[in-house]
Write a protein that holds these residues in place. Sequence first.
Motif, short mmCIF file in Angstrom:
data_model
loop_
_atom_site.label_atom_id
_atom_site.label_comp_id
_atom_site.label_asym_id
_atom_site.label_seq_id
_atom_site.Cartn_x
_atom_site.Cartn_y
_atom_site.Cartn_z
N GLN A 83 -1.01 -6.20 -3.23
CA GLN A 83 -1.82 -7.04 -2.34
C GLN A 83 -3.26 -6.54 -2.35
O GLN A 83 -3.50 -5.33 -2.36
N PRO A 84 -4.21 -7.44 -2.33
CA PRO A 84 -5.61 -7.01 -2.35
C PRO A 84 -6.01 -6.36 -1.02
O PRO A 84 -5.36 -6.54 0.00
N ARG A 85 -7.11 -5.63 -1.09
CA ARG A 85 -7.59 -4.90 0.11
C ARG A 85 -7.95 -5.83 1.26
O ARG A 85 -7.78 -5.48 2.40
N TRP A 86 -8.45 -7.00 0.95
CA TRP A 86 -8.87 -7.90 2.02
C TRP A 86 -7.68 -8.50 2.75
O TRP A 86 -7.80 -8.93 3.90
N LEU A 87 -6.52 -8.53 2.13
CA LEU A 87 -5.35 -9.17 2.72
C LEU A 87 -4.54 -8.23 3.61
O LEU A 87 -4.03 -8.65 4.66
N ARG A 88 -4.44 -6.97 3.25
CA ARG A 88 -3.59 -6.04 4.00
C ARG A 88 -3.92 -5.95 5.48
O ARG A 88 -3.03 -6.08 6.32
N PRO A 89 -5.18 -5.73 5.87
CA PRO A 89 -5.47 -5.63 7.31
C PRO A 89 -5.20 -6.93 8.06
O PRO A 89 -4.79 -6.92 9.23
N GLN A 90 -5.39 -8.04 7.39
CA GLN A 90 -5.15 -9.34 8.04
C GLN A 90 -3.66 -9.52 8.34
O GLN A 90 -3.30 -10.01 9.40
N LEU A 91 -2.82 -9.12 7.40
CA LEU A 91 -1.37 -9.23 7.61
C LEU A 91 -0.91 -8.26 8.69
O LEU A 91 -0.03 -8.58 9.50
N ARG A 92 -1.51 -7.07 8.76
CA ARG A 92 -1.15 -6.10 9.80
C ARG A 92 -1.55 -6.58 11.18
O ARG A 92 -0.92 -6.25 12.16
N SER A 93 -2.60 -7.39 11.25
CA SER A 93 -3.06 -7.88 12.55
C SER A 93 -2.20 -9.03 13.05
O SER A 93 -2.43 -9.52 14.16
N GLY A 94 -1.23 -9.46 12.26
CA GLY A 94 -0.30 -10.47 12.75
C GLY A 94 -0.41 -11.82 12.06
O GLY A 94 0.38 -12.72 12.35
N ARG A 95 -1.36 -12.00 11.21
CA ARG A 95 -1.48 -13.27 10.52
C ARG A 95 -0.38 -13.41 9.48
O ARG A 95 0.18 -12.42 9.01
N ASP A 96 -0.06 -14.63 9.12
CA ASP A 96 0.99 -14.92 8.17
C ASP A 96 0.37 -15.12 6.78
O ASP A 96 -0.77 -15.59 6.66
N LEU A 97 1.12 -14.80 5.75
CA LEU A 97 0.64 -14.96 4.38
C LEU A 97 0.32 -16.42 4.07
O LEU A 97 -0.63 -16.72 3.34
N ASP A 98 1.06 -17.32 4.68
CA ASP A 98 0.81 -18.75 4.45
C ASP A 98 -0.55 -19.20 4.98
O ASP A 98 -1.06 -20.24 4.57
N ASP A 99 -1.14 -18.42 5.89
CA ASP A 99 -2.46 -18.77 6.42
C ASP A 99 -3.54 -18.69 5.34
O ASP A 99 -4.62 -19.28 5.50
N PHE A 100 -3.28 -17.99 4.27
CA PHE A 100 -4.28 -17.77 3.24
C PHE A 100 -4.03 -18.60 1.99
O PHE A 100 -4.73 -18.45 0.99
N LEU A 101 -3.04 -19.49 2.02
CA LEU A 101 -2.76 -20.34 0.87
C LEU A 101 -3.96 -21.19 0.52
O LEU A 101 -4.63 -21.74 1.41
N ILE A 102 -4.26 -21.33 -0.74
CA ILE A 102 -5.40 -22.14 -1.17
C ILE A 102 -5.12 -23.61 -0.91
O ILE A 102 -5.99 -24.35 -0.48
N ASP A 103 -3.90 -24.05 -1.16
CA ASP A 103 -3.56 -25.46 -0.98
C ASP A 103 -3.29 -25.82 0.49
O ASP A 103 -3.00 -26.96 0.79
N GLN A 104 -3.39 -24.87 1.40
CA GLN A 104 -3.10 -25.12 2.81
C GLN A 104 -4.06 -26.16 3.41
O GLN A 104 -3.64 -27.05 4.12
#
Length: 113
Positions: A83-104
């Motif tokens: 996982q990239p560095r920008w994604l790890r802290p976001q996931l630890r803060s409670g956000r879901d991986l689906d929140d970052f989908l490009i097609d979302q």
Amino acid sequence: MNTAHFNSLSVDGLWTLHQEVAAKLTQKMLVQKARLEERLRSIRLASEVTRLNYKRRRPYPPVRPKYRNPKNPAETWSGRGRQPRWLRPQLRSGRDLDDFLIDQASAQKRQTN
């Protein structure tokens, strides 16, 4: 030869004997070197043949990015590998991986219409 024979030789005789032994050793070393080089050549040839007989891996197409950093849209991730560095802290803060989908964003637009 026994050591008594060496003791009876003159310095010139010893030097001549030394030169003969050195020449004989050099000759034997060159023969051994030629044998080793021939073995090395045959090993290299065998390894090249083996390498050529292996099937080549099929080239895979580049993987399109699946996730995007909302703070910096230039940073994307395909979902493979670490996982990239920008994604790890976001996931630890409670956000879901689906929140970052490009097609979302396009999927949400389709749902509202």
